[in-house]
Design a protein around this motif. Structure first.
Motif, PDB file in Angstrom:
ATOM      1  N   TYR A  38       0.555  -0.842  -0.226  1.00 39.86           N
ATOM      2  CA  TYR A  38      -0.002  -0.164   0.158  1.00 39.86           C
ATOM      3  C   TYR A  38       0.933   1.387  -0.417  1.00 39.86           C
ATOM      4  O   TYR A  38       0.927   2.180  -0.773  1.00 39.86           O
ATOM      5  N   LEU A  39       2.098   1.070   0.391  1.00 34.85           N
ATOM      6  CA  LEU A  39       2.693   2.484   0.786  1.00 34.85           C
ATOM      7  C   LEU A  39       3.817   2.664   0.068  1.00 34.85           C
ATOM      8  O   LEU A  39       3.730   4.187  -0.575  1.00 34.85           O
ATOM      9  N   LEU A  40       3.812   1.491  -1.051  1.00 29.34           N
ATOM     10  CA  LEU A  40       4.807   1.606  -2.127  1.00 29.34           C
ATOM     11  C   LEU A  40       3.464   2.544  -3.580  1.00 29.34           C
ATOM     12  O   LEU A  40       4.242   3.149  -4.458  1.00 29.34           O
ATOM     13  N   GLY A  41       2.578   1.846  -3.456  1.00 31.18           N
ATOM     14  CA  GLY A  41       1.885   2.534  -4.148  1.00 31.18           C
ATOM     15  C   GLY A  41       1.121   3.551  -4.592  1.00 31.18           C
ATOM     16  O   GLY A  41       1.864   4.900  -5.384  1.00 31.18           O
ATOM     17  N   MET A  42       1.325   4.414  -3.157  1.00 37.59           N
ATOM     18  CA  MET A  42       1.162   5.857  -2.172  1.00 37.59           C
ATOM     19  C   MET A  42       2.256   6.167  -3.377  1.00 37.59           C
ATOM     20  O   MET A  42       2.269   7.643  -3.763  1.00 37.59           O
ATOM     21  N   GLN A  43       3.652   5.963  -2.945  1.00 37.48           N
ATOM     22  CA  GLN A  43       4.949   6.380  -3.172  1.00 37.48           C
ATOM     23  C   GLN A  43       4.580   6.624  -4.876  1.00 37.48           C
ATOM     24  O   GLN A  43       5.025   8.118  -4.772  1.00 37.48           O
ATOM     25  N   MET A  44       4.299   5.969  -5.700  1.00 30.27           N
ATOM     26  CA  MET A  44       4.400   5.917  -6.925  1.00 30.27           C
ATOM     27  C   MET A  44       3.362   6.762  -7.483  1.00 30.27           C
ATOM     28  O   MET A  44       3.370   7.909  -8.312  1.00 30.27           O
ATOM     29  N   ARG A  45       1.978   6.664  -6.459  1.00 27.88           N
ATOM     30  CA  ARG A  45       1.276   8.094  -7.078  1.00 27.88           C
ATOM     31  C   ARG A  45       1.261   9.690  -6.922  1.00 27.88           C
ATOM     32  O   ARG A  45       1.304   9.978  -7.790  1.00 27.88           O
ATOM     33  N   ASN A  61       5.379   8.994   5.083  1.00 30.68           N
ATOM     34  CA  ASN A  61       5.086   7.613   4.308  1.00 30.68           C
ATOM     35  C   ASN A  61       6.135   6.703   4.087  1.00 30.68           C
ATOM     36  O   ASN A  61       6.597   5.922   3.535  1.00 30.68           O
ATOM     37  N   TYR A  62       7.255   7.470   3.372  1.00 32.00           N
ATOM     38  CA  TYR A  62       8.334   7.141   2.809  1.00 32.00           C
ATOM     39  C   TYR A  62       9.178   6.166   4.036  1.00 32.00           C
ATOM     40  O   TYR A  62       9.699   4.976   3.650  1.00 32.00           O
ATOM     41  N   LEU A  63       9.376   7.228   5.475  1.00 29.85           N
ATOM     42  CA  LEU A  63      10.071   5.801   6.448  1.00 29.85           C
ATOM     43  C   LEU A  63       9.093   4.799   6.813  1.00 29.85           C
ATOM     44  O   LEU A  63       9.591   4.514   7.277  1.00 29.85           O
ATOM     45  N   PRO A 108      14.122  13.419  -1.841  1.00 32.55           N
ATOM     46  CA  PRO A 108      14.885  12.273  -2.170  1.00 32.55           C
ATOM     47  C   PRO A 108      16.685  12.829  -0.800  1.00 32.55           C
ATOM     48  O   PRO A 108      17.289  12.580  -0.546  1.00 32.55           O
ATOM     49  N   ILE A 109      16.124  14.308  -0.489  1.00 36.96           N
ATOM     50  CA  ILE A 109      17.182  14.528   0.282  1.00 36.96           C
ATOM     51  C   ILE A 109      17.182  13.067   1.668  1.00 36.96           C
ATOM     52  O   ILE A 109      18.222  13.306   2.172  1.00 36.96           O
ATOM     53  N   VAL A 110      16.018  13.423   2.298  1.00 37.04           N
ATOM     54  CA  VAL A 110      15.354  12.228   3.537  1.00 37.04           C
ATOM     55  C   VAL A 110      16.383  10.742   2.762  1.00 37.04           C
ATOM     56  O   VAL A 110      16.868  10.041   3.804  1.00 37.04           O
ATOM     57  N   GLU A 111      15.346  10.315   1.374  1.00 32.11           N
ATOM     58  CA  GLU A 111      16.336   9.061   1.432  1.00 32.11           C
ATOM     59  C   GLU A 111      18.082   8.609   0.889  1.00 32.11           C
ATOM     60  O   GLU A 111      18.760   8.078   1.426  1.00 32.11           O
ATOM     61  N   ASN A 112      19.066  10.607   0.933  1.00 28.46           N
ATOM     62  CA  ASN A 112      20.218  10.260   0.515  1.00 28.46           C
ATOM     63  C   ASN A 112      21.017  10.081   1.943  1.00 28.46           C
ATOM     64  O   ASN A 112      21.370   9.322   2.151  1.00 28.46           O
ATOM     65  N   ALA A 113      19.347  11.015   3.231  1.00 34.41           N
ATOM     66  CA  ALA A 113      20.553  10.185   4.881  1.00 34.41           C
ATOM     67  C   ALA A 113      20.519   9.242   5.187  1.00 34.41           C
ATOM     68  O   ALA A 113      21.072   8.633   5.673  1.00 34.41           O
ATOM     69  N   VAL A 114      19.243   8.535   4.153  1.00 33.45           N
ATOM     70  CA  VAL A 114      18.910   7.118   4.971  1.00 33.45           C
ATOM     71  C   VAL A 114      19.866   6.219   5.015  1.00 33.45           C
ATOM     72  O   VAL A 114      20.655   5.614   5.246  1.00 33.45           O
ATOM     73  N   PHE A 115      19.967   6.646   3.760  1.00 33.53           N
ATOM     74  CA  PHE A 115      21.130   5.113   2.781  1.00 33.53           C
ATOM     75  C   PHE A 115      23.056   5.511   2.612  1.00 33.53           C
ATOM     76  O   PHE A 115      23.079   4.578   2.683  1.00 33.53           O
ATOM     77  N   HIS A 116      22.836   7.453   2.948  1.00 39.59           N
ATOM     78  CA  HIS A 116      24.168   7.376   3.047  1.00 39.59           C
ATOM     79  C   HIS A 116      24.915   8.050   4.299  1.00 39.59           C
ATOM     80  O   HIS A 116      25.644   7.701   4.888  1.00 39.59           O
ATOM     81  N   GLY A 117      24.044   7.903   5.326  1.00 39.63           N
ATOM     82  CA  GLY A 117      23.913   8.691   6.018  1.00 39.63           C
ATOM     83  C   GLY A 117      23.416   7.309   8.079  1.00 39.63           C
ATOM     84  O   GLY A 117      24.587   7.041   8.758  1.00 39.63           O
ATOM     85  N   LEU A 118      22.791   7.269   7.689  1.00 39.36           N
ATOM     86  CA  LEU A 118      21.467   6.106   8.696  1.00 39.36           C
ATOM     87  C   LEU A 118      22.243   5.047   8.671  1.00 39.36           C
ATOM     88  O   LEU A 118      22.714   3.869   9.198  1.00 39.36           O
ATOM     89  N   GLU A 119      22.123   3.759   6.927  1.00 40.22           N
ATOM     90  CA  GLU A 119      22.073   2.590   6.979  1.00 40.22           C
ATOM     91  C   GLU A 119      24.186   2.427   7.133  1.00 40.22           C
ATOM     92  O   GLU A 119      23.604   0.915   7.475  1.00 40.22           O
ATOM     93  N   PRO A 120      24.766   2.769   6.757  1.00 37.64           N
ATOM     94  CA  PRO A 120      25.849   2.371   7.691  1.00 37.64           C
ATOM     95  C   PRO A 120      26.076   2.446   9.169  1.00 37.64           C
ATOM     96  O   PRO A 120      26.632   2.155   9.558  1.00 37.64           O
TER      97      PRO A 120
END
Length: 603
Positions: free
Chosen positions: A432-439, A460-462, A495-507
């Motif tokens: 459901y959340l992925l559908g909302m993201q795409m819409r 919704n993305y988080l 896109p800024i939050v996504e960059n923070a998640v994968f380059h800052g918080l995930e490692p």
């Protein structure tokens, strides 16, 4: 009134600015030519006026001084003559003799005849003896005098001392019914031996004496002269040229004397609607005032002729300048008018025009550039036509490809329904959340959204990431309510939050947090997206900011941040965009600035 005065220069400037170029040039030419000429003519006329006025004042003053000196010398002679009885023993003897015989009459007549001939202006000479008997000698034309009528007055005037006394202008009776205007010089005759008063000597002088003195003054100054004694009584006033009976000076003597307060000077006065220059001098010997009145129009008549000539000359020069300015302005603006006419044809869609410049000046260069612009416009129109054709093809392909997102949405909805049917809520929620993201990201991607919708999209993305990484991330949003309803382009924060998640918080080991805050600063909406992840070193940070500032493509940093930064600068201006701050091991902060965000919805 003050506001009108303040607006007047701007109103005048707007009026001139809106005039056609040809008229502007004419106004400038006339202004530049007429103003200096008019100002020079004014200065010349004023200088001539002052010079003539000063010269007239100086000349009148000199003539008044000369007339006053002549009167002083004449009176001084008469006063000396009054002392002659002191040196004549026969006169001394007969003045003290009570009886009057032939010898006394003869002696007195001879002496008086001598005195009366010393000055031709003397009308009569009187000699009164100790006992009141009056002897006199008269000028030709007078057959009878009446000294008895004046004896008491003579005695009153001479009782104060032995010095000569001047009696001002007065009228005497002669020849029974005739009268003469005279002034008199009197003196007490004293005995040489006893110093006692033994008689009175009187000179009657024709008042027309002063006419011979002041006529040269009037001839030179073209004015009228007034002589007043030390008591303020009129001695002589030359008749006005416009009124031979009573002169202007005599009628307005008091007005003139009120301003003649010094030993000498000049002033201007207005009488009967006319302006006069008055120059006066006061005798230091007699106290008499000699005043010359000159009509200013007589003084300034030559100046007015010169002024009129200057005015006519100035008008002629301005008229000539107007003709020349009109010709030059027409010659200069004719190519511009041709260009304007061709531009109007271009405005109506006719591009088959061409300007033929005749000269290599700025207007000729402008014509050449106009021709090149027409060629460039034709080329651009051709390019636009080709672009429109390509765009139509692309729109057709995009219309064909719209089936793919709909297919994906329908497929995700089917997966979600299967997951719920199989009691798998995590898969159902994730779908459901992925559908909302795409819409949100694909459907009507060109429309504007609000800051509130952008932040909901981030939540919704988080939430979707929390399913994959349970308890790994936390989100804190602190944005003031006035900023939540502001319009903004899509996909700015995600896109800024996504960059923070994968380059800052995930490692990073353990959980991490992201905070989004907002405020206003110098007319800008400013947002901060900050994480407490692994951060980045100085070299990488500097390279990233350089990439964002220069707009250069750099595959090292992906497309997320560059895409957001470029769209912000395109939509809101070069002062908008991203700035990254980071410290290794402590986290990264992205500053997002949007210029004039509150006005963007009306663009």
């Amino acid at each position: 009134m003050v506001s009108y005065i303040r607006r007047f220069p701007r109103t005048l400037w707007l009026f001139l600015a809106n005039l056609p170029m040809e008229r502007k040039l004419i106004v400038v030419f006339i202004f530049l030519i007429s103003l200096p000429i008019t100002y020079t003519s004014y200065l010349s006329s004023r200088s001539t006026f002052n010079s003539v006025l000063i010269n007239a004042t100086t000349s009148a003053g000199q003539m008044a001084d000369s007339a006053s000196d002549t009167v002083d010398r004449y009176l001084a002679d008469l006063k000396r003559y009054t002392a002659l009885p002191l040196y004549n023993t026969d006169v001394q003897f007969y003045l003290e003799q009570q009886n009057t015989d032939w010898e006394k009459n003869t002696s007195m007549s001879m002496f008086l005849s001598y005195l009366s001939h010393t000055k031709e202006e003397i009308i009569a000479v009187y000699l009164v003896d100790k006992y009141g008997t009056v002897f006199y000698d008269k000028s030709t034309g007078i057959s009878e005098l009446f000294p008895a009528e004046r004896l008491a007055q003579w005695q009153s005037l001479t009782q104060t001392g032995v010095a000569p006394v001047v009696q001002g202008r007065h009228t005497i009776r002669v020849n029974s019914g005739d009268h003469r205007e005279v002034f008199s010089v009197l003196r007490t005759v004293s005995s040489v031996s006893t110093l006692q008063k033994i008689g009175i000597l009187v000179f009657d002088i024709n008042i027309n004496l002063f006419q011979g003195i002041v006529d040269p003054v009037n001839a030179v100054t073209q004015g009228n002269t007034l002589i007043v004694d030390d008591q303020g009584k009129l001695i002589y006033a030359s008749p006005d040229q416009d009124d031979d009976r009573t002169g202007l000076l005599e009628k307005n003597m008091d007005k003139f004397l009120l301003q003649a307060t010094g030993a000498e000077g000049h002033f201007q006065i207005t009488l009967g609607g006319k302006d006069y220059l008055a120059v006066y001098t006061v005798s230091g010997k007699t106290g008499w005032t000699t005043l010359v009145s000159i009509p200013l129009e007589r003084i300034l008549s030559p100046v007015e002729k010169t002024r009129n000539t200057q005015i006519l000359t100035t008008l002629a020069i301005i008229a000539f300048a107007l003709i020349v300015a009109t010709f030059i302005s027409h010659a200069l603006t004719k190519p511009l008018k041709s260009m304007v006419r061709l531009m109007k044809q271009v405005q109506h869609g006719n591009l088959d025009v061409w300007l033929h410049p005749r000269y290599n000046d700025e207007i000729g260069m402008l014509g050449s550039h106009f021709n090149r612009m027409i060629i460039r416009v034709k080329d651009l129109l051709q390019e636009v036509m080709l672009t429109e054709k390509r765009k139509q093809k692309a729109d057709m392909r995009a219309l064909q490809n719209q089936i793919n997102p709909h297919f994906i949405y329908n497929t995700l909805e089917s997966i979600r329904m299967l997951a719920e049917g199989n009691d798998d809520p995590r898969v159902a929620k994730l779908t459901y959340l992925l559908g909302m993201q795409m819409r949100y990201g694909i459907v009507r991607s060109e429309e504007m959204v609000t800051i509130r919708q952008e932040l909901d999209h981030v939540r919704n993305y988080l939430d979707m990431l929390q399913i994959r990484f349970p308890d790994k991330f936390s989100l804190k949003i602190d944005v003031p309510d006035p900023l939540l309803d502001l319009p903004v382009i899509k996909l700015v924060f995600q896109p800024i939050v996504e960059n923070a998640v994968f380059h800052g918080l995930e490692p990073k080991e353990g959980p991490g947090s992201i905070s989004i805050t907002g405020w206003t600063e110098d007319g800008q909406a400013v947002f901060s997206v900050e994480d407490d992840g692994v951060g980045m070193d100085e070299d990488i940070l500097q390279a990233l900011n350089s990439s964002l500032m220069g707009g250069a493509d750099n595959e090292k940093f992906g497309i997320g941040l560059r895409n957001v930064n470029e769209r912000l600068r395109l939509d809101y201006g070069s002062s908008s965009g991203l700035l990254v701050e980071s410290t290794p091991g402590l986290g990264t902060r992205v500053i997002l600035r949007i210029q004039n965000l509150s006005f963007s919805s009306g663009d």
